[in-house]
Scaffold this active site. Structure first.
Site, short mmCIF file in Angstrom:
data_model
loop_
_atom_site.label_atom_id
_atom_site.label_comp_id
_atom_site.label_asym_id
_atom_site.label_seq_id
_atom_site.Cartn_x
_atom_site.Cartn_y
_atom_site.Cartn_z
CD GLU A 283 -3.01 -0.65 -0.18
OE1 GLU A 283 -3.09 0.52 -0.58
OE2 GLU A 283 -3.59 -1.59 -0.73
CE1 TYR B 106 -7.38 3.67 -0.96
CE2 TYR B 106 -5.01 3.43 -0.63
CZ TYR B 106 -6.19 3.01 -1.22
OH TYR B 106 -6.19 1.92 -2.05
CG ASP C 263 -8.19 2.71 -5.69
OD1 ASP C 263 -9.39 2.68 -6.06
OD2 ASP C 263 -7.37 1.83 -6.03
#
Ligand code: SF4
Length: 352
Positions: free
Chosen positions: A45, A128, A146
């Site tokens: 990520e 996020y 996203d």
């Protein structure tokens, strides 16, 4: 009134078409009880922020072969990690990566916290990334939005408000669709749908599990969505990079200050980078030498500006001392350790 999209339809599609990604535990393995390694999910990520899956795969492989656990990464020398990250861009991520690995090792016993709020306290982990780690690594029903998910939601609901103003609207849609069952697979399924079917230019609506619920498909507006507010033009900056080589083949390099652009990365000494419309940057060669200007410019685009770099080269004798940087001999220096803009300057100097 159209049918609402159903998470179960998408999960069925995902069970057959999930992308094979090096950090992913696919739906079959997951159903068989295999759980993802939070270290690998976190690493992927962080690498994927602002970067594509294709660009990340090789870096992910190198990192996980070299540092298979968060403890091994935490113990790595800064310079080695920064060199391994070179070329991936957005170098503040690499500095935070190391800080985060060290915090997880020192304060959490080498175990990534499952709690979303604790994840948010880790260096480099924003809302996020915390949501993505919670959902993918710990199967928590977090909403992960996203660029792919934004596009799918804008089309599914035929939402014409331009981004970024549309973000909260699209996040609400994504939240309403997130199921209690298999939320981790679901988060990955929406991303996969956006990456492989609901693509920006050629959505393959005929293959889409949500076609019958999709408002943009019904209205023929998919290709217009998501709408985006016009981008501001990026300013252009200029600067000079000095590439000095000693007669024994060593190159004069410096580690950039930790704070700021390319912070902590290895690079060529150079001038400030100033707007082309203002005064030219003041020349500041790092060593006394006969400098030659290489034809052409090294050009690179950062998030907020374009850069045009004039490259100057010089050959210097063994006894000449620089007032900036250090000479690094070839076995210890590889151009691949440099961030992309510095590598472009090197390539230009080499006549490539
Ligand atoms: S039907 Fe087409 S536009 Fe709608 S979500 Fe599926 S791929 Fe995207």
């Amino acid at each position: 009134m159209r049918d609402p999209a159903d998470a179960a339809d998408l999960l069925q599609w995902y069970d057959r078409h999930a992308r094979d990604l090096p950090w992913r535990v696919g739906p079959r393995a997951r159903a068989a009880g295999v759980r993802p390694d939070p270290y690998r999910i976190w690493l992927s990520e962080i690498m994927l922020q602002q970067t594509t899956v294709a660009a990340v795969k090789d870096y992910f492989r190198v990192f996980t072969e070299r540092w298979p656990t968060v403890e091994t990464l935490a113990a790595a020398p800064d310079a080695e990690v920064m060199a391994a990250w070179a070329g991936l861009g957005y170098y503040a991520r690499a500095r935070n990566l190391l800080k985060c690995a060290r915090v997880v090792t020192a304060d959490h016993g080498g175990v990534f916290p499952a709690d979303h709020d604790v994840l948010l306290t880790l260096p480099g982990v924003g809302p996020y990334t915390a949501a993505a780690i919670s959902a993918i690594a710990f199967d928590a029903p977090r909403v992960v939005v996203d660029g792919n998910v934004e596009r799918v939601m804008a089309r599914l609901y035929d939402e014409h408000t331009p981004l970024p103003a549309a973000k909260p609207i699209l996040t609400d849609h994504a939240a309403a669709l997130t199921p209690d069952a298999r939320p981790g697979d679901y988060a990955q399924a929406v991303m996969d749908l956006g990456a492989t079917i609901c693509t920006p230019k050629r959505p393959a609506c005929g293959l889409c599990p949500w076609r019958t619920s999709c408002a943009a498909w019904a209205n023929g507006t998919a290709l217009e969505l998501p709408k985006k507010a016009p981008k501001k033009r990026k300013p252009v900056r200029q600067g000079v990079a000095y590439l000095a080589r000693r007669v024994d083949g060593a190159w004069l390099l410096e580690t950039r200050p930790d704070k700021g652009l390319l912070g902590g990365m290895l690079g060529w000494p150079g001038t400030d980078w100033l707007d082309v419309e203002g005064p030219a940057p003041e020349e500041d060669p790092p060593i006394r030498a006969e400098w030659k200007t290489v034809g052409g410019e090294a050009r690179h685009t950062f998030t907020h500006f374009h850069l045009r770099l004039v490259v100057k080269t010089a050959l210097v004798p063994m006894d000449r001392k620089p007032h900036r940087g250090d000479f690094i001999a070839l076995p210890d220096f590889s151009p691949s350790d440099l961030p992309t803009v510095m590598r472009k300057a090197f390539d230009l100097a080499q006549g490539r």
